[in-house]
Write a protein that holds these residues in place. Structure first.
Motif, PDB file in Angstrom:
ATOM      1  N   UNK A  27       0.843  -1.194   0.000  1.00 39.18           N
ATOM      2  CA  UNK A  27       0.000   0.000   0.000  1.00 39.18           C
ATOM      3  C   UNK A  27       0.882   1.250   0.000  1.00 39.18           C
ATOM      4  N   UNK A  28       1.920   1.246   0.840  1.00 36.93           N
ATOM      5  CA  UNK A  28       2.847   2.379   0.883  1.00 36.93           C
ATOM      6  C   UNK A  28       3.646   2.493  -0.410  1.00 36.93           C
ATOM      7  N   UNK A  29       4.082   1.349  -0.961  1.00 33.74           N
ATOM      8  CA  UNK A  29       4.864   1.384  -2.200  1.00 33.74           C
ATOM      9  C   UNK A  29       4.011   1.889  -3.360  1.00 33.74           C
ATOM     10  N   UNK A  30       2.774   1.400  -3.462  1.00 35.12           N
ATOM     11  CA  UNK A  30       1.883   1.834  -4.535  1.00 35.12           C
ATOM     12  C   UNK A  30       1.570   3.323  -4.401  1.00 35.12           C
ATOM     13  N   UNK A  31       1.369   3.786  -3.174  1.00 37.29           N
ATOM     14  CA  UNK A  31       1.117   5.217  -2.951  1.00 37.29           C
ATOM     15  C   UNK A  31       2.326   6.039  -3.372  1.00 37.29           C
ATOM     16  N   UNK A  32       3.521   5.519  -3.052  1.00 38.43           N
ATOM     17  CA  UNK A  32       4.742   6.204  -3.475  1.00 38.43           C
ATOM     18  C   UNK A  32       4.831   6.273  -4.987  1.00 38.43           C
ATOM     19  N   UNK A  33       4.489   5.167  -5.648  1.00 36.60           N
ATOM     20  CA  UNK A  33       4.501   5.128  -7.114  1.00 36.60           C
ATOM     21  C   UNK A  33       3.585   6.196  -7.692  1.00 36.60           C
ATOM     22  N   UNK A  34       2.389   6.321  -7.134  1.00 34.87           N
ATOM     23  CA  UNK A  34       1.429   7.317  -7.623  1.00 34.87           C
ATOM     24  C   UNK A  34       1.959   8.727  -7.409  1.00 34.87           C
TER      25      UNK A  34
ATOM     26  N   UNK B  76       7.838   3.406   3.108  1.00 38.52           N
ATOM     27  CA  UNK B  76       7.689   2.187   2.309  1.00 38.52           C
ATOM     28  C   UNK B  76       8.963   1.352   2.353  1.00 38.52           C
ATOM     29  N   UNK B  77      10.120   2.025   2.267  1.00 37.05           N
ATOM     30  CA  UNK B  77      11.390   1.303   2.334  1.00 37.05           C
ATOM     31  C   UNK B  77      11.574   0.598   3.668  1.00 37.05           C
TER      32      UNK B  77
ATOM     33  N   UNK C  13      -4.843   1.571  -2.840  1.00 36.18           N
ATOM     34  CA  UNK C  13      -3.960   2.744  -2.958  1.00 36.18           C
ATOM     35  C   UNK C  13      -4.502   3.709  -4.005  1.00 36.18           C
ATOM     36  N   UNK C  14      -4.997   3.169  -5.109  1.00 34.96           N
ATOM     37  CA  UNK C  14      -5.587   4.023  -6.156  1.00 34.96           C
ATOM     38  C   UNK C  14      -6.788   4.782  -5.597  1.00 34.96           C
ATOM     39  N   UNK C  15      -7.595   4.119  -4.798  1.00 31.15           N
ATOM     40  CA  UNK C  15      -8.787   4.760  -4.215  1.00 31.15           C
ATOM     41  C   UNK C  15      -8.384   5.830  -3.191  1.00 31.15           C
ATOM     42  N   UNK C  16      -7.442   5.492  -2.316  1.00 30.14           N
ATOM     43  CA  UNK C  16      -7.061   6.416  -1.260  1.00 30.14           C
ATOM     44  C   UNK C  16      -6.325   7.644  -1.798  1.00 30.14           C
TER      45      UNK C  16
ATOM     46  N   UNK D 142       0.483  -0.853 -16.460  1.00 29.40           N
ATOM     47  CA  UNK D 142       1.724  -1.628 -16.567  1.00 29.40           C
ATOM     48  C   UNK D 142       2.601  -1.389 -15.329  1.00 29.40           C
ATOM     49  N   UNK D 143       2.607  -0.161 -14.821  1.00 28.62           N
ATOM     50  CA  UNK D 143       3.406   0.146 -13.622  1.00 28.62           C
ATOM     51  C   UNK D 143       2.922  -0.670 -12.431  1.00 28.62           C
ATOM     52  N   UNK D 144       1.599  -0.777 -12.287  1.00 30.70           N
ATOM     53  CA  UNK D 144       1.052  -1.561 -11.182  1.00 30.70           C
ATOM     54  C   UNK D 144       1.337  -3.049 -11.371  1.00 30.70           C
TER      55      UNK D 144
END
Length: 828
Positions: free
Chosen positions: A451-458, A710-711, A772-775, A792-794
């Motif tokens: 969740x933290x990594x995906x949020x970081x990606x966004x 996230x790390x 993560x996309x929703x939040x 593709x990133x996800x």
């Protein structure tokens, strides 16, 4: 004799000491698991302590003011054509009017910031910021006065109070009290006597200043007409009331006050004031609502959530590994129960082990927090100090007890409830595949991590899109040089005089080969950098726009493109009746041919629209493009507007575009020409690209903090997965040996273990990514320009999570398959 309680823990001090000895022995015996727990909790606590102390610091902004609960800042509310606007800039007469109209107001002051040239020594001057206030200032606020009397500090026009840092800058280590400082007010340097010495402003103050002076000095820069007008606004107004509840009575009487003040000009609900408690000033979603940078309340919630999530992951490691070691600790529990140990004693024993791990991690976490503090302060541009006062100690004790209970409670009660007969007969089964709780906890770890990594990606994707977005102007190798302001009671005179000074420097620069072009501007870039203006149209409606006064080759230097018409003539005195507009302005006016139109104000002086520039982003990308006017002559615009709000500096800046890439040589050239044109003035410059980047600092910081979290989450989860895989494999070594004897390959045995962990990983990843996309929708919605990562990133992120699990589990299981089955089966 009465029967002893099942929760009797100890009867004497030696027994309590024995609990700690046993706990230490067990922890040192299982170094791998103890080390993983210690490292995980240390990382979690180190970051969390910083976050919790930071949140506590932010929540207590301005709390050093003794009467903070009765201090309010006035907010101006204007409504026109059904649209409302609000600002904290207020008319000069607001303070005196509120004090005279409301018995509940005991003190009031206006805070107007400005700057002037000051003599640093006999031959050198520098730009010096100051703030004009009324003598009530020291009755409202509790800034520490080291020397001087509150009632005498601002006793007359030429009295000033300095902070310690500023005093040292001008007077060194000598006592500044009674000495003088020279400031250029208007066209002349005036002598100001130091009648007060203040301690440096606390780091948690929303009001910042270097020099205080009496507001009688407004005469140098604000005309008498403006000082008595309700439609000209300057600085903030603060009032002090008899009690905190007086706010409601005052707000109820504001409309009557404004009716009396404006007379026939008053329109119901059109011009009012509200009272903002001082405690609410710092925490605001508006980055431009205070002197000091504000903090969004959502940031504190997000950071607090991150801290708890990291701690939760570390506690899950503790819990899952404790349960995983149940098979090795079960016989110990069985023997101790057979020997008479009671349930409560066993619970206390296991909680003691959790306590020792936690308090060790807390000590190491404090050391880690101290080490990370400079980096944290750089990241958030704060002056946070780890001061261990009562509140901070309470936070630390709460963390110690909370983590001990959260990480150790379930294992303690679970282990202590095992039945001795079942344990000693060897019928107890605690295999990984049958432990739904452990599976759920490990899945939850992966869920939080991803969740933290995906949020970081966004966040990274969005900020990269912002960073690379075409703003419609050039910002590379563009330097802004501040030109001293020329104070005057006439705003038009002040601007024109400032531009005349700037033109001297601009012409000197255009003669240099290192300069591609140079222009002059009042506003640069950023939210509210361009002034807000408005004028009445022929149909009686109010048209609002953004305004900037420019000179020289402004359009060329900024790299703006023309959609129609021509640029403004760079020669001084030319195009005094000409203006440029942007495409959005033309669209708002519904003009097909803007060059043949006039600004539709009923009062504006003769003028002509000579060009239309293509839309460019003068505000940050949080905001959509607004109608813009660019003009050389302020008299044209001022003659036609009935609303003007200035939220940025009023001194002009020379904007310079260089031809090369050697900035050090370029800067030296700029300073050389400056000293030739302004030998007594201080040289000050900034970069256009820095002005752009500064608009996104808050979200850049948040992104870095989420990335760091996230790390850490992945690192803790990785250690937990490594330990869980090792425990699971260690409990099934005989099974592995039998399978090898029966011909199973190392690959098939490794896949047997991987399947269990991959199933858990997939659950965590598949839940985390859509959530993560929703939040993050609310976060990304604040931008006018939005860019979501591609699917593709996800997908790559999900595959990386699967590969992460495969690598850790495969490494452990492969090592187990290389063991000689004779060694694992010989005791059978």
């Amino acid at each position: 004799m009465p029967k002893s309680s099942n929760f009797k823990i100890f009867q004497s001090e030696p027994i309590l000491k024995n609990y700690f000895k046993i706990a230490l022995r067990n922890l040192t015996k299982n170094k791998l698991h103890s080390g993983i727990n210690l490292i995980g909790l240390t990382l979690g606590l180190g970051v969390s302590i910083l976050i919790f102390f930071f949140v506590q610091f932010e929540l207590n902004f301005d709390d050093f003011h003794q009467d903070r609960d009765t201090v309010f800042r006035l907010e101006r509310l204007e409504k026109s054509d059904g649209e409302g606007g609000r600002s904290y800039s207020t008319p000069v007469l607001t303070a005196s009017t509120f004090k005279s109209e409301f018995a509940q107001v005991t003190h009031a002051t206006q805070l107007i910031s400005a700057s002037a040239q000051a003599y640093l020594d006999e031959s050198t001057t520098q730009n010096q910021e100051y703030m004009m206030v009324s003598p009530d200032f020291f009755e409202i606020f509790s800034f520490e006065l080291l020397e001087g009397e509150k009632s005498q500090v601002l006793k007359d026009k030429f009295s000033v109070a300095l902070t310690e840092t500023v005093a040292k800058k001008y007077f060194g280590d000598a006592n500044p009290f009674g000495k003088s400082i020279r400031l250029k007010m208007g066209n002349n340097f005036e002598e100001y006597q130091v009648t007060g010495l203040l301690a440096d402003i606390p780091a948690n103050s929303s009001i910042e200043f270097e020099i205080l002076m009496n507001n009688l000095n407004m005469d140098y820069s604000i005309s008498n007409e403006s000082q008595t007008s309700w439609y000209n606004v300057y600085g903030d107004t603060y009032i002090k009331t008899t009690n905190s509840e007086a706010k409601y009575a005052i707000e109820a009487g504001v409309e009557g006050m404004m009716k009396k003040a404006l007379g026939t000009d008053y329109k119901e609900g059109g011009y009012l004031f509200s009272l903002q408690p001082m405690a609410d000033i710092h925490l605001s979603d508006d980055p431009n609502s205070g002197m000091a940078e504000t903090t969004r309340p959502s940031l504190l919630w997000i950071l607090t959530g991150i801290a708890f999530l990291i701690l939760l992951i570390a506690c899950i490691n503790f819990t899952t590994m404790a349960i995983g070691r149940a098979t090795t600790r079960a016989k110990e529990v069985g023997v101790r129960k057979t020997m008479g140990a009671e349930f409560g004693q066993l619970v206390f024993q296991f909680l003691t082990e959790a306590f020792l791990i936690t308090i060790s991690a807390l000590i190491l976490g404090l050391l880690l927090a101290e080490a990370l503090l400079p980096t944290f302060n750089d990241l958030f541009e704060k002056q946070l100090e780890l001061v261990y006062g009562p509140v901070q100690v309470l936070i630390l004790v709460g963390l110690l007890l909370g983590i001990t209970a959260m990480a150790g409670a379930y294992p303690a009660f679970f282990m202590s409830s095992l039945r001795p007969i079942q344990v000693l007969k060897g019928t107890l089964s605690i295999r990984f595949g049958k432990q739904a709780l452990r599976k759920g906890l490990v899945a939850f770890q992966f869920f939080i991590s991803f969740l933290l990594i995906a949020s970081t990606l966004i966040m990274v994707n969005q900020m990269n899109a912002i960073r690379n977005f075409d703003l419609g102007f050039d910002q590379e190798m563009v330097v802004l040089v501040d030109v001293p302001e020329v104070p005057s009671t006439s705003f038009t005179t002040s601007i024109n005089a400032g531009f005349a000074q700037a033109e001297l420097y601009r012409q000197a620069l255009t003669a240099r080969s290192e300069v591609k072009s140079a222009g002059i501007t009042i506003s640069t870039y950023g939210d509210n950098a361009f002034w807000n203006g408005g004028f009445p149209t022929e149909d009686g409606k109010q048209f609002k726009f953004r305004l900037n006064f420019v000179g020289g080759d402004y359009v060329k230097t900024m790299g703006l493109e023309l959609a129609e018409g021509r640029e403004l003539n760079p020669l001084p005195g030319s195009d005094s009746s000409a203006v440029l507009i942007n495409e959005t302005f033309a669209k708002a006016m519904k003009w097909d041919d803007p060059l043949g139109e006039l600004l539709p104000s009923v009062r504006i002086n003769p003028h002509q629209i000579v060009g239309v520039v293509k839309d460019f982003h003068h505000n940050s990308l949080y905001n959509a493009i607004e109608p813009v006017i660019l003009a050389k002559n302020p008299e044209i615009i001022f003659s036609g507007i009935n609303m003007l709000m200035i939220s940025s500096a009023t001194n002009p800046k020379v904007i310079v575009k260089g031809t090369g890439t050697d900035f050090e040589a370029f800067r030296a050239m700029l300073e050389e020409e400056w000293k030739r044109v302004f030998p007594l003035e201080a040289f000050s410059f900034s970069f256009m690209d820095e002005a752009v980047e500064s608009q996104y600092r808050a979200d850049e910081r948040l992104g870095k903090m989420v990335f760091l979290a996230a790390g850490i989450a992945i690192l803790i989860a990785a250690m937990g997965l490594l330990a869980m895989a090792a425990l699971s494999i260690a409990g099934r070594t005989k099974e592995i040996g039998i399978r090898k004897v029966l011909g199973a390959s190392s690959l098939s045995i490794s896949w047997m273990f991987n399947k269990e962990f991959l199933y858990i990983t997939l659950i965590g990843v598949l839940v985390a990514l859509p959530l993560s996309w929703y939040l993050m929708q609310d976060w990304i919605a604040q931008f006018a320009v939005k860019d979501w990562p591609s699917w593709i990133s996800f997908l790559v992120l999900a595959l990386a999570g699967i590969g992460f699990t495969l690598a850790i589990v495969s490494a452990q299981s492969f090592r187990a398959t290389q063991m000689n089955p004779v060694k694992t089966l010989k005791d059978e």
